[in-house]
Design a protein around this motif. Structure first.
Motif, mmCIF file in Angstrom:
data_model
loop_
_atom_site.group_PDB
_atom_site.id
_atom_site.type_symbol
_atom_site.label_atom_id
_atom_site.label_comp_id
_atom_site.label_asym_id
_atom_site.label_seq_id
_atom_site.Cartn_x
_atom_site.Cartn_y
_atom_site.Cartn_z
ATOM 1 N N GLU A 155 0.797 -1.223 0.000
ATOM 2 C CA GLU A 155 0.000 0.000 0.000
ATOM 3 C C GLU A 155 0.834 1.280 0.000
ATOM 4 O O GLU A 155 0.584 2.178 -0.812
ATOM 5 C CB GLU A 155 -0.995 -0.011 1.158
ATOM 6 C CG GLU A 155 -2.111 0.989 0.913
ATOM 7 C CD GLU A 155 -3.089 1.095 2.061
ATOM 8 O OE1 GLU A 155 -3.404 0.050 2.646
ATOM 9 O OE2 GLU A 155 -3.515 2.214 2.344
ATOM 10 N N PRO A 156 1.848 1.397 0.912
ATOM 11 C CA PRO A 156 2.640 2.639 0.850
ATOM 12 C C PRO A 156 3.320 2.846 -0.498
ATOM 13 O O PRO A 156 3.354 3.970 -1.010
ATOM 14 C CB PRO A 156 3.668 2.452 1.978
ATOM 15 C CG PRO A 156 3.571 1.044 2.417
ATOM 16 C CD PRO A 156 2.224 0.557 2.051
ATOM 17 N N ALA A 208 2.277 1.746 -3.410
ATOM 18 C CA ALA A 208 1.268 2.090 -4.416
ATOM 19 C C ALA A 208 0.847 3.547 -4.254
ATOM 20 O O ALA A 208 0.708 4.274 -5.246
ATOM 21 C CB ALA A 208 0.058 1.176 -4.272
ATOM 22 N N ARG A 209 0.670 3.988 -2.997
ATOM 23 C CA ARG A 209 0.274 5.385 -2.782
ATOM 24 C C ARG A 209 1.366 6.331 -3.284
ATOM 25 O O ARG A 209 1.081 7.374 -3.872
ATOM 26 C CB ARG A 209 -0.010 5.632 -1.302
ATOM 27 C CG ARG A 209 -1.353 5.082 -0.882
ATOM 28 C CD ARG A 209 -1.780 5.624 0.465
ATOM 29 N NE ARG A 209 -2.954 4.941 0.948
ATOM 30 C CZ ARG A 209 -4.200 5.216 0.579
ATOM 31 N NH1 ARG A 209 -4.418 6.173 -0.301
ATOM 32 N NH2 ARG A 209 -5.215 4.543 1.069
ATOM 33 N N ASP A 210 2.599 5.955 -3.039
ATOM 34 C CA ASP A 210 3.729 6.752 -3.506
ATOM 35 C C ASP A 210 3.704 6.863 -5.032
ATOM 36 O O ASP A 210 3.877 7.940 -5.607
ATOM 37 C CB ASP A 210 5.019 6.078 -3.031
ATOM 38 C CG ASP A 210 6.219 6.964 -3.260
ATOM 39 O OD1 ASP A 210 6.055 8.188 -3.084
ATOM 40 O OD2 ASP A 210 7.276 6.443 -3.617
ATOM 41 N N LEU A 262 1.067 6.510 -7.018
ATOM 42 C CA LEU A 262 -0.069 7.308 -7.463
ATOM 43 C C LEU A 262 0.208 8.795 -7.275
ATOM 44 O O LEU A 262 -0.291 9.631 -8.028
ATOM 45 C CB LEU A 262 -1.335 6.918 -6.696
ATOM 46 C CG LEU A 262 -1.840 5.496 -6.907
ATOM 47 C CD1 LEU A 262 -3.173 5.304 -6.222
ATOM 48 C CD2 LEU A 262 -1.973 5.160 -8.372
ATOM 49 N N GLU A 263 1.028 9.117 -6.261
ATOM 50 C CA GLU A 263 1.370 10.520 -6.057
ATOM 51 C C GLU A 263 2.273 11.042 -7.164
ATOM 52 O O GLU A 263 2.182 12.199 -7.564
ATOM 53 C CB GLU A 263 2.088 10.670 -4.715
ATOM 54 C CG GLU A 263 1.353 11.526 -3.718
ATOM 55 C CD GLU A 263 1.977 11.394 -2.347
ATOM 56 O OE1 GLU A 263 3.179 11.669 -2.240
ATOM 57 O OE2 GLU A 263 1.264 10.968 -1.415
ATOM 58 N N LEU A 293 -7.681 2.033 -3.171
ATOM 59 C CA LEU A 293 -6.796 2.006 -2.010
ATOM 60 C C LEU A 293 -7.483 2.588 -0.777
ATOM 61 O O LEU A 293 -7.288 2.110 0.337
ATOM 62 C CB LEU A 293 -5.510 2.787 -2.310
ATOM 63 C CG LEU A 293 -4.499 2.078 -3.201
ATOM 64 C CD1 LEU A 293 -3.299 2.962 -3.423
ATOM 65 C CD2 LEU A 293 -4.073 0.759 -2.591
ATOM 66 N N ASP A 294 -8.322 3.613 -0.982
ATOM 67 C CA ASP A 294 -9.010 4.224 0.161
ATOM 68 C C ASP A 294 -10.077 3.302 0.740
ATOM 69 O O ASP A 294 -10.343 3.345 1.936
ATOM 70 C CB ASP A 294 -9.652 5.552 -0.261
ATOM 71 C CG ASP A 294 -8.590 6.599 -0.542
ATOM 72 O OD1 ASP A 294 -7.440 6.370 -0.148
ATOM 73 O OD2 ASP A 294 -8.909 7.626 -1.172
ATOM 74 N N CYS A 326 -7.791 3.973 -8.998
ATOM 75 C CA CYS A 326 -6.784 3.358 -8.124
ATOM 76 C C CYS A 326 -6.837 3.986 -6.735
ATOM 77 O O CYS A 326 -6.796 3.281 -5.718
ATOM 78 C CB CYS A 326 -5.387 3.547 -8.700
ATOM 79 S SG CYS A 326 -5.086 2.595 -10.174
ATOM 80 N N GLN A 327 -6.944 5.304 -6.705
ATOM 81 C CA GLN A 327 -7.008 6.008 -5.423
ATOM 82 C C GLN A 327 -8.219 5.547 -4.616
ATOM 83 O O GLN A 327 -8.119 5.270 -3.418
ATOM 84 C CB GLN A 327 -7.110 7.523 -5.707
ATOM 85 C CG GLN A 327 -6.678 8.401 -4.566
ATOM 86 C CD GLN A 327 -5.158 8.438 -4.454
ATOM 87 O OE1 GLN A 327 -4.479 8.665 -5.442
ATOM 88 N NE2 GLN A 327 -4.632 8.192 -3.269
#
Lengths: 179, 399
Positions: B174-175, B177-179, B181-182, B281-282, B277-278
């Protein structure tokens, strides 16, 4: 669209003996029809405002040699009505002796390559197709590989491959035998 | 003084592109008939990569064939895995848990971003701009790193199973993937800045290879190619599968159906995929990723296999050649929105362990069949631009 039973009555009325049956599996309706009448059925499904299937998604075929069915082959058409979001399947049954049925190119141009593929892999001919030649296999290929009586390993096509000999080959071979 | 136009004797020339040509990205042959530099007729010849995947499918069981599906379209393997799993699950009439559906959506959308990045980059390379490709590939590599983290493979993912997934997401996913997407928007903006208003890009793509709405329908065009021609049909919205109805995103529609519109549709689709995607993940729910093990469709958990006789027998029954689950007699076709268009697997079963017939509805083949129509009256150099915009994957084209 009409429910299954009413649809069967309407189609039976229109196509008489050519219409076979309607089946349903997990919510998907399939219309079974004899191969020679498939073009008029597809035209009805496309132009009749009660159906209005404007998009031909897929054409393929199934060889029913081991499974059993109304005939040896069935050509499968997946139709889509993009406005009301409905799909329907048409299965056109053709015999083993004379696997022919009319081409759907006048209605949808996407039928061109897909019918060539069915011809190549199943040997089913489409009347009125402007360029019915093999598309996946080479022109000299004699068989139709997706038929159930064609083995997975092929029929010795690989044995006829030309053996490529290079001048350097013998030298390498000698060295290997020496070691 | 007047110049008298002298009639030059001309004749048509036949030019052969391929089967191995740098701009075809795979083995396909195009025979082009030229009048000067204007194309009068195009005859594509395909089948160089025909491997008999559909024949093979009749001899492999449902889970074994998953590994073949990602070799068909090697640019978007996850979407093929998901499409096949969905068709098999429709046939068996099972529904995977919500968490598995969400993870599948996440993987599909990451694949879509990777596919569009490669497509835009490769097309730019074909037309003569190398930078876009490198910028895009940087992000794609990071997406593939995520795939590697999830399933161990970058290209041949084989992540889905009939009835669930190969394994759950690791904690470190998760971290990362979030990175990702940012940082993805920076790449999209770079591509946007390099191409969208670029004079050369506009000259090479606007009005090139255009196809009208009626023709696009008739040729069965789907995906970005169809939507660029104005067909307002996205299967993710119209016929939602795998919980796509839970997510909020827009469909991008073009109107001219030319190469430029296809580029715009793809570029904006990447932004929409990012939104999905966001949201995944949320809102990723907890819970199992497979259907209940008692259903005998999936393998039991490992500790059970090693520590109990029932688990061992269960494992044996699923994997052995003469065992395995038996589907009902019937057929299933589930359309899915792959990055190239409508991708669906048509599975016919006669109740045996292997499917009786597996047909892929290949978007590459069907989109490519409109190529001769698109090339009418174009120049030779446009053939390369249009080929790139169709994003033909030879493995899926010939199967």
């Amino acid at each position: 669209m009409l429910p299954k039973d009413q649809l069967a009555v309407v189609l039976k009325d229109k196509f008489q003996d050519s219409f076979i049956e309607i089946t349903e599996f997990h919510g998907m309706l399939t219309i079974h029809i004899r191969g020679e009448e498939v073009m008029s059925l597809l035209r009805t499904l496309k132009t009749d405002p009660r159906f209005a299937f404007n998009f031909l998604a897929n054409i393929t075929a199934v060889d029913h040699l081991e499974m059993g069915g109304h005939a040896r082959f069935s050509v499968v058409y997946h139709l889509l009505n993009q406005h009301e979001i409905r799909r329907i399947v048409v299965r056109a049954w053709v015999d083993e002796e004379n696997p022919r049925l009319p081409s759907a190119i006048p209605l949808w141009k996407t039928a061109d390559w897909q019918e060539r593929e069915v011809f190549d892999l199943f040997g089913i001919e489409f009347e009125g197709h402007p360029n019915l030649t093999r598309i996946m296999n080479p022109d000299y290929f004699q068989y139709h590989p997706l038929r159930k009586d064609y083995p997975l390993q092929g029929r010795g096509e690989r044995d006829n491959f030309k053996v490529v000999k290079r001048s350097i080959g013998s030298k390498w071979q000698d060295r290997r035998s020496f070691e | 003084m007047t110049l008298e136009a002298k009639a030059l004797s001309t004749e048509k020339m036949v030019l052969n592109m391929g089967p191995s040509h740098p701009a075809t990205h795979g083995t396909l042959r195009v025979i082009v008939e030229l009048d000067g530099e204007v194309i009068t007729k195009v005859t594509p010849e395909i089948g160089f990569l025909h491997c008999g995947f559909e024949k093979l499918g009749e001899h492999l069981d449902f889970n074994q064939y998953v590994t073949v599906t990602d070799r068909m379209n090697y640019i978007s393997p996850m979407c093929n895995n998901v499409a096949y799993a969905l068709a098999a699950e429709r046939l068996l009439d099972i529904e995977v848990p919500k968490r598995a559906q969400y993870i599948r959506v996440l993987m599909c959308e990451l694949t879509r971003i990777a596919d569009h990045l490669v497509q835009i980059g490769m097309q730019a390379v074909d037309i003569g701009a190398f930078t876009v490709f490198l910028y895009g590939f940087r992000l794609r590599e990071r997406i593939y790193d995520l795939f590697e983290l999830v399933c161990g493979a970058r290209l041949t993912t084989s992540y889905t199973r009939v009835g669930g997934l190969m394994r759950d997401l690791p904690d470190s996913f998760e971290p990362l993937a979030r990175d990702l997407l940012e940082q993805a928007p920076a790449t999209f903006k770079e591509i946007d800045g390099l191409l969208t208003h670029n004079r050369i890009w506009l000259d090479r793509t606007r009005g090139i290879g255009s196809i009208g709405y009626e023709d696009a329908l008739s040729y069965g065009l789907t995906g970005p190619v169809g939507r660029a021609a104005g067909i307002d049909y996205d299967i993710r919205i119209k016929e939602p599968y795998s919980s796509y109805e839970d997510f909020d995103f827009d469909v991008i529609i073009g109107k001219n159906g030319d190469v430029y519109d296809r580029y715009i549709v793809r570029l904006n689709e990447m932004w929409e995929s990012l939104k999905i995607c966001q949201q995944v993940l949320d809102n990723l729910p907890d819970g199992p990723i497979n259907v209940d093990a008692d259903s005998k469709y999936i393998l039991p958990p490992r500790p059970e296999v090693f520590n109990s006789i029932e688990g061992l027998i269960h494992h044996f029954m699923v994997t052995m050649e003469n065992r395995g689950f038996e589907p009902p007699v019937g057929e299933a076709y589930v359309p899915t929105e792959s990055p190239n268009g409508e991708l669906g697997f048509f599975i016919v079963s006669d109740g045996k362990r292997e499917p009786y017939r597996v047909r892929t509805r290949p978007p590459s083949l069907i989109n490519y069949s409109a190529f001769p129509k698109m090339m009418e009256g174009m120049m030779v150099s446009d053939a390369v631009a249009v080929l790139g915009s169709l994003n033909i994957i030879a493995g899926e084209l010939d199967r």
